[in-house]
Design a protein around this motif. Structure first.
Motif, short mmCIF file in Angstrom:
data_model
loop_
_atom_site.label_atom_id
_atom_site.label_comp_id
_atom_site.label_asym_id
_atom_site.label_seq_id
_atom_site.Cartn_x
_atom_site.Cartn_y
_atom_site.Cartn_z
N ASN A 23 -15.25 15.51 -17.34
CA ASN A 23 -15.02 14.29 -16.56
C ASN A 23 -16.08 14.06 -15.49
N SER A 24 -17.02 14.97 -15.35
CA SER A 24 -18.03 14.85 -14.30
C SER A 24 -18.82 13.55 -14.44
N GLY A 25 -19.04 12.89 -13.31
CA GLY A 25 -19.81 11.65 -13.28
C GLY A 25 -18.99 10.40 -13.49
N LYS A 26 -17.69 10.55 -13.76
CA LYS A 26 -16.84 9.39 -14.01
C LYS A 26 -16.37 8.73 -12.71
N PHE A 27 -15.82 7.53 -12.85
CA PHE A 27 -15.15 6.81 -11.77
C PHE A 27 -13.69 6.69 -12.17
N LEU A 28 -12.81 7.36 -11.43
CA LEU A 28 -11.39 7.39 -11.77
C LEU A 28 -10.52 6.90 -10.62
N SER A 29 -9.31 6.51 -10.95
CA SER A 29 -8.32 6.15 -9.93
C SER A 29 -7.66 7.42 -9.41
N HIS A 30 -6.84 7.29 -8.37
CA HIS A 30 -6.13 8.46 -7.84
C HIS A 30 -5.09 9.00 -8.81
N HIS A 31 -4.88 8.28 -9.91
CA HIS A 31 -4.00 8.77 -10.97
C HIS A 31 -4.78 9.51 -12.06
N GLY A 32 -6.11 9.56 -11.90
CA GLY A 32 -6.92 10.28 -12.86
C GLY A 32 -7.32 9.50 -14.09
N ASN A 33 -7.18 8.16 -14.03
CA ASN A 33 -7.58 7.33 -15.16
C ASN A 33 -8.42 6.16 -14.65
N HIS A 34 -8.63 5.17 -15.50
CA HIS A 34 -9.47 4.05 -15.10
C HIS A 34 -8.74 2.71 -15.18
N ASP A 35 -7.43 2.73 -15.07
CA ASP A 35 -6.71 1.45 -15.14
C ASP A 35 -5.51 1.37 -14.18
N GLU A 36 -5.04 2.50 -13.66
CA GLU A 36 -3.93 2.46 -12.70
C GLU A 36 -4.50 2.54 -11.29
N TRP A 37 -4.80 1.38 -10.70
CA TRP A 37 -5.47 1.35 -9.41
C TRP A 37 -4.50 1.43 -8.24
N PHE A 38 -3.19 1.28 -8.50
CA PHE A 38 -2.21 1.25 -7.41
C PHE A 38 -1.21 2.40 -7.51
N PRO B 161 0.82 -1.22 0.00
CA PRO B 161 0.00 0.00 0.00
C PRO B 161 0.85 1.27 0.00
N ILE B 162 0.25 2.35 -0.49
CA ILE B 162 0.91 3.64 -0.46
C ILE B 162 0.51 4.38 0.81
N SER B 163 1.23 5.43 1.15
CA SER B 163 0.93 6.19 2.35
C SER B 163 -0.34 7.02 2.16
N VAL B 164 -0.95 7.40 3.26
CA VAL B 164 -2.13 8.26 3.21
C VAL B 164 -1.79 9.57 2.50
N ASN B 165 -0.64 10.14 2.82
CA ASN B 165 -0.26 11.42 2.24
C ASN B 165 -0.10 11.32 0.73
N GLU B 166 0.51 10.24 0.25
CA GLU B 166 0.68 10.07 -1.20
C GLU B 166 -0.68 9.94 -1.88
N SER B 167 -1.56 9.14 -1.28
CA SER B 167 -2.89 8.96 -1.85
C SER B 167 -3.66 10.27 -1.90
N VAL B 168 -3.68 10.99 -0.78
CA VAL B 168 -4.42 12.24 -0.71
C VAL B 168 -3.86 13.28 -1.68
N THR B 169 -2.54 13.37 -1.77
CA THR B 169 -1.91 14.31 -2.69
C THR B 169 -2.33 14.03 -4.13
N ASP B 170 -2.30 12.75 -4.51
CA ASP B 170 -2.70 12.37 -5.86
C ASP B 170 -4.19 12.65 -6.09
N GLN B 171 -5.01 12.31 -5.10
CA GLN B 171 -6.45 12.54 -5.25
C GLN B 171 -6.78 14.02 -5.41
N LEU B 172 -6.12 14.85 -4.63
CA LEU B 172 -6.40 16.28 -4.71
C LEU B 172 -6.02 16.84 -6.08
N GLN B 173 -5.00 16.28 -6.67
CA GLN B 173 -4.62 16.71 -8.02
C GLN B 173 -5.74 16.40 -9.01
#
Length: 268
Positions: A253-268, A232-244
């Motif tokens: 992009n409204s209504g989509k389901f995205l990963s914290h990387h902003g896409n739909h295939d990089e889940w980690f 797993p990644i740290s909370v800070n790394e996850s939150v930083t990526d999500q806020l971006q």
């Protein structure tokens, strides 16, 4: 000043959002929690940063949510820029069971599904509707649901994860609900997003994958999607990526389901 409200802000990812956002004095941060009894780290943070306001409520109770929204409104002058729906629950102990294990255990199946839908779907609709008028008056007009990759069909199909049935169903259902809100509110300029935080090193995650045997199984499953994932990644790394991703959210992009990387295939 940008106003943010985060549910489930006592610990983990929710507290991570509060910590990250409140560093900037231009952000006004509302930490929405169920009880102060378990909010020690949040209370300590709020005592140091005056732009954090703690709001106690029950997200399953619309009347209490109305009071919470009124409390926020008094401080912001009737508006809210970004609402982050982070509160949730992994549900009953039966979450470790695959679907076939519920054969002959119909009551347990109903509890597994119903508790998760109540806590992870219906309560979130209550929150959105309670704060919607404030969002309408905000500048950003964003509603963010912190979802999970376990609510994605392709993720489940490839990894072979057959457990956390109710949790996955509720997360997938709420992803669709967010798309419904987007469709309904688009003409008002309100944008929604379902966002997976990734595999994050939280107490909740440790409770599920902390056992060495379970961790080995989880890593093996996750590596079917990403051979390079090691943990797993740290909370800070996850939150930083999500806020971006949140800050870059547009009507497109409204209504989509995205990963914290902003896409739909990089889940980690």
């Amino acid at each position: 000043m940008v106003s943010w409200a985060i549910t489930g802000a006592t610990r983990g990812i929710g507290l991570g959002f509060v910590d990250n956002l409140s560093i900037d004095p231009k952000n006004q941060v509302f930490a929405i929690i169920r009880s102060r009894a378990t909010a020690g780290p949040l209370e300590k943070l709020a005592s140091k940063r005056k732009n954090i306001q703690i709001v106690v409520t029950d997200i399953s109770d619309p009347s209490r949510l109305a009071e919470a929204a009124a409390d926020v409104s008094k401080i912001t002058g009737g508006s809210l820029d970004v609402l982050i729906l982070n509160a949730g629950s992994a549900g009953p102990e039966t979450s470790v069971l695959p679907p076939t294990a519920f054969h002959g255990k119909e009551e347990a199946l109903e509890k597994e599904i119903n508790e998760n839908v109540k806590n992870n779907l219906i309560s979130n609709i209550f929150v959105i509707n309670s704060f919607l008028d404030l969002i309408r008056n905000g500048k950003e007009k964003k509603v963010i649901f912190i979802s999970s990759q376990s609510g994605d069909v392709e993720f489940t199909r490839v990894t072979g994860f057959a457990t956390v049935l109710g949790y996955s169903v509720a997360k997938a259902g709420m992803n669709l609900v967010m798309s419904k809100f987007s469709a309904e509110l688009a003409q008002e300029g309100i944008k929604t997003l379902s966002l997976s935080p990734g595999w994050v090193d939280t107490d909740a995650a440790k409770a599920v994958t902390g056992d060495p045997a379970v961790r080995k199984f989880v890593l093996s499953a996750f590596r079917k999607l990403d051979p390079n994932v090691n943990g797993p990644i740290s909370v800070n790394e996850s939150v930083t990526d999500q806020l971006q991703v949140i800050r870059s959210l547009t009507e497109a992009n409204s209504g989509k389901f995205l990963s914290h990387h902003g896409n739909h295939d990089e889940w980690f």
